[in-house]
Write a protein that holds these residues in place. Structure first.
Motif, PDB file in Angstrom:
ATOM      1  N   LEU A 180      -9.617  -7.282  13.517  1.00  0.00           N
ATOM      2  CA  LEU A 180      -9.652  -8.244  12.426  1.00  0.00           C
ATOM      3  C   LEU A 180      -9.930  -7.500  11.133  1.00  0.00           C
ATOM      4  O   LEU A 180     -10.835  -6.674  11.077  1.00  0.00           O
ATOM      5  N   VAL A 181      -9.114  -7.778  10.111  1.00  0.00           N
ATOM      6  CA  VAL A 181      -9.372  -7.249   8.775  1.00  0.00           C
ATOM      7  C   VAL A 181      -9.690  -8.420   7.869  1.00  0.00           C
ATOM      8  O   VAL A 181      -9.260  -9.545   8.105  1.00  0.00           O
ATOM      9  N   GLY A 182     -10.458  -8.135   6.828  1.00  0.00           N
ATOM     10  CA  GLY A 182     -10.834  -9.177   5.889  1.00  0.00           C
ATOM     11  C   GLY A 182      -9.865  -9.282   4.731  1.00  0.00           C
ATOM     12  O   GLY A 182      -9.181  -8.327   4.373  1.00  0.00           O
ATOM     13  N   SER A 183      -9.827 -10.477   4.142  1.00  0.00           N
ATOM     14  CA  SER A 183      -9.007 -10.707   2.953  1.00  0.00           C
ATOM     15  C   SER A 183      -9.723 -11.682   2.036  1.00  0.00           C
ATOM     16  O   SER A 183     -10.414 -12.596   2.500  1.00  0.00           O
ATOM     17  N   ASN A 184      -9.511 -11.498   0.738  1.00  0.00           N
ATOM     18  CA  ASN A 184     -10.029 -12.438  -0.252  1.00  0.00           C
ATOM     19  C   ASN A 184      -8.971 -13.448  -0.667  1.00  0.00           C
ATOM     20  O   ASN A 184      -9.258 -14.362  -1.439  1.00  0.00           O
ATOM     21  N   ASP A 185      -7.758 -13.297  -0.177  1.00  0.00           N
ATOM     22  CA  ASP A 185      -6.642 -14.212  -0.472  1.00  0.00           C
ATOM     23  C   ASP A 185      -5.848 -14.391   0.813  1.00  0.00           C
ATOM     24  O   ASP A 185      -4.874 -13.674   1.070  1.00  0.00           O
ATOM     25  N   THR A 203     -14.086  -6.404   1.890  1.00  0.00           N
ATOM     26  CA  THR A 203     -13.846  -5.045   1.414  1.00  0.00           C
ATOM     27  C   THR A 203     -13.274  -4.240   2.578  1.00  0.00           C
ATOM     28  O   THR A 203     -13.457  -4.597   3.741  1.00  0.00           O
ATOM     29  N   PHE A 204     -12.580  -3.176   2.247  1.00  0.00           N
ATOM     30  CA  PHE A 204     -12.052  -2.311   3.299  1.00  0.00           C
ATOM     31  C   PHE A 204     -12.990  -1.138   3.488  1.00  0.00           C
ATOM     32  O   PHE A 204     -13.742  -0.770   2.583  1.00  0.00           O
ATOM     33  N   VAL A 260       5.477  -1.144   2.415  1.00  0.00           N
ATOM     34  CA  VAL A 260       5.586  -0.644   1.040  1.00  0.00           C
ATOM     35  C   VAL A 260       6.421  -1.608   0.196  1.00  0.00           C
ATOM     36  O   VAL A 260       6.070  -1.911  -0.948  1.00  0.00           O
ATOM     37  N   ALA A 261       7.504  -2.141   0.761  1.00  0.00           N
ATOM     38  CA  ALA A 261       8.346  -3.097   0.032  1.00  0.00           C
ATOM     39  C   ALA A 261       7.582  -4.372  -0.319  1.00  0.00           C
ATOM     40  O   ALA A 261       7.852  -4.996  -1.343  1.00  0.00           O
ATOM     41  N   LEU A 262       6.613  -4.737   0.521  1.00  0.00           N
ATOM     42  CA  LEU A 262       5.809  -5.938   0.284  1.00  0.00           C
ATOM     43  C   LEU A 262       4.654  -5.691  -0.680  1.00  0.00           C
ATOM     44  O   LEU A 262       3.883  -6.590  -0.973  1.00  0.00           O
ATOM     45  N   GLY A 263       4.529  -4.473  -1.166  1.00  0.00           N
ATOM     46  CA  GLY A 263       3.465  -4.156  -2.121  1.00  0.00           C
ATOM     47  C   GLY A 263       2.337  -3.335  -1.555  1.00  0.00           C
ATOM     48  O   GLY A 263       1.373  -3.041  -2.253  1.00  0.00           O
ATOM     49  N   GLY A 264       2.435  -2.967  -0.277  1.00  0.00           N
ATOM     50  CA  GLY A 264       1.434  -2.094   0.315  1.00  0.00           C
ATOM     51  C   GLY A 264       1.568  -0.684  -0.239  1.00  0.00           C
ATOM     52  O   GLY A 264       2.554  -0.349  -0.892  1.00  0.00           O
ATOM     53  N   LYS A 265       0.582   0.146   0.043  1.00  0.00           N
ATOM     54  CA  LYS A 265       0.558   1.515  -0.484  1.00  0.00           C
ATOM     55  C   LYS A 265       0.801   2.517   0.643  1.00  0.00           C
ATOM     56  O   LYS A 265       0.137   2.458   1.681  1.00  0.00           O
ATOM     57  N   CYS A 266       1.736   3.443   0.427  1.00  0.00           N
ATOM     58  CA  CYS A 266       1.998   4.506   1.399  1.00  0.00           C
ATOM     59  C   CYS A 266       0.810   5.451   1.446  1.00  0.00           C
ATOM     60  O   CYS A 266       0.322   5.907   0.418  1.00  0.00           O
ATOM     61  N   GLU A 267       0.368   5.755   2.662  1.00  0.00           N
ATOM     62  CA  GLU A 267      -0.716   6.729   2.858  1.00  0.00           C
ATOM     63  C   GLU A 267      -0.245   7.873   3.749  1.00  0.00           C
ATOM     64  O   GLU A 267      -1.052   8.657   4.222  1.00  0.00           O
ATOM     65  N   ASP A 274      -2.597  -2.296   3.331  1.00  0.00           N
ATOM     66  CA  ASP A 274      -2.111  -3.638   3.019  1.00  0.00           C
ATOM     67  C   ASP A 274      -2.540  -4.021   1.600  1.00  0.00           C
ATOM     68  O   ASP A 274      -3.089  -3.201   0.856  1.00  0.00           O
ATOM     69  N   LEU A 275      -2.308  -5.253   1.216  1.00  0.00           N
ATOM     70  CA  LEU A 275      -2.587  -5.702  -0.142  1.00  0.00           C
ATOM     71  C   LEU A 275      -4.077  -5.767  -0.467  1.00  0.00           C
ATOM     72  O   LEU A 275      -4.463  -5.782  -1.635  1.00  0.00           O
ATOM     73  N   ASP A 276      -4.931  -5.797   0.563  1.00  0.00           N
ATOM     74  CA  ASP A 276      -6.379  -5.804   0.369  1.00  0.00           C
ATOM     75  C   ASP A 276      -6.991  -4.415   0.515  1.00  0.00           C
ATOM     76  O   ASP A 276      -8.201  -4.271   0.419  1.00  0.00           O
ATOM     77  N   GLY A 277      -6.175  -3.401   0.771  1.00  0.00           N
ATOM     78  CA  GLY A 277      -6.660  -2.038   0.899  1.00  0.00           C
ATOM     79  C   GLY A 277      -6.987  -1.604   2.319  1.00  0.00           C
ATOM     80  O   GLY A 277      -7.442  -0.478   2.535  1.00  0.00           O
ATOM     81  N   ASN A 278      -6.766  -2.459   3.312  1.00  0.00           N
ATOM     82  CA  ASN A 278      -7.015  -2.096   4.701  1.00  0.00           C
ATOM     83  C   ASN A 278      -5.975  -1.079   5.148  1.00  0.00           C
ATOM     84  O   ASN A 278      -4.777  -1.258   4.904  1.00  0.00           O
ATOM     85  N   LYS A 279      -6.403  -0.004   5.812  1.00  0.00           N
ATOM     86  CA  LYS A 279      -5.490   1.056   6.230  1.00  0.00           C
ATOM     87  C   LYS A 279      -5.002   0.818   7.647  1.00  0.00           C
ATOM     88  O   LYS A 279      -5.791   0.522   8.546  1.00  0.00           O
ATOM     89  N   LEU A 280      -3.680   0.962   7.808  1.00  0.00           N
ATOM     90  CA  LEU A 280      -3.045   0.833   9.116  1.00  0.00           C
ATOM     91  C   LEU A 280      -2.176   2.043   9.403  1.00  0.00           C
ATOM     92  O   LEU A 280      -1.696   2.698   8.479  1.00  0.00           O
ATOM     93  N   CYS A 281      -1.987   2.306  10.673  1.00  0.00           N
ATOM     94  CA  CYS A 281      -1.091   3.346  11.137  1.00  0.00           C
ATOM     95  C   CYS A 281      -0.137   2.709  12.141  1.00  0.00           C
ATOM     96  O   CYS A 281      -0.562   1.979  13.039  1.00  0.00           O
ATOM     97  N   ALA A 282       1.144   2.973  11.985  1.00  0.00           N
ATOM     98  CA  ALA A 282       2.140   2.592  13.003  1.00  0.00           C
ATOM     99  C   ALA A 282       2.526   3.886  13.693  1.00  0.00           C
ATOM    100  O   ALA A 282       2.800   4.890  13.032  1.00  0.00           O
TER     101      ALA A 282
END
Length: 129
Positions: A6-11, A62-63, A87-94, A115-123
């Motif tokens: 579970l990740v948190g979001s403010n929106d 917060t992330f 990235v196309a949805l507005g996420g940031k490449c890490e 993601d848009l809230d700053g949570n980091k994911l790996c595929a």
């Protein structure tokens, strides 16, 4: 061993739209809606799920720096597609998609994004191309 993350979001509306579109690329759908407004996505109830929600304590989400959730996929093309969509949805490449280490039967192919809230994911995919 992992039942869900579970990740948190403010929106939540924005987060749900992001993850609906992101996970739709690999055929993953919402499985559960929480009474608090959050939800979870997965392949089916027998496998781990990924959720998003507001923090229980009512404080801002917060992330965590150094915290990451890794999503196992069965094809390198799905790793690429998930990263590109995030990235196309507005996420940031890490970290662009690619093999980490040597290629071969147990190669680790991965891509990293926030993601848009700053949570980091790996595929990732383990195995040959």
């Amino acid at each position: 061993m992992i039942g869900y993350t579970l990740v948190g979001s403010n929106d939540l509306d924005r987060a749900k739209a992001f993850y609906d579109a992101l996970f739709g690329v690999i055929g993953v759908k919402r499985l559960m809606e929480f009474p608090t407004g959050g939800c979870a996505w997965g392949l089916d109830w027998s496998k781990p799920m990924f959720g998003v929600g507001k923090p229980y304590d009512g404080q801002a989400a917060t992330f965590g720096n150094g915290t990451m959730i890794a999503l196992a996929l069965d094809e390198r093309a799905k790793v690429d597609a998930l990263h590109d969509k995030a990235v196309a949805l507005g996420g940031k490449c890490e970290g662009q998609p690619g093999v980490r280490g040597e290629d071969g039967p147990q190669a680790f192919y991965a891509a990293y994004f926030r993601d848009l809230d700053g949570n980091k994911l790996c595929a990732f995919r383990v195995g040959p191309a």
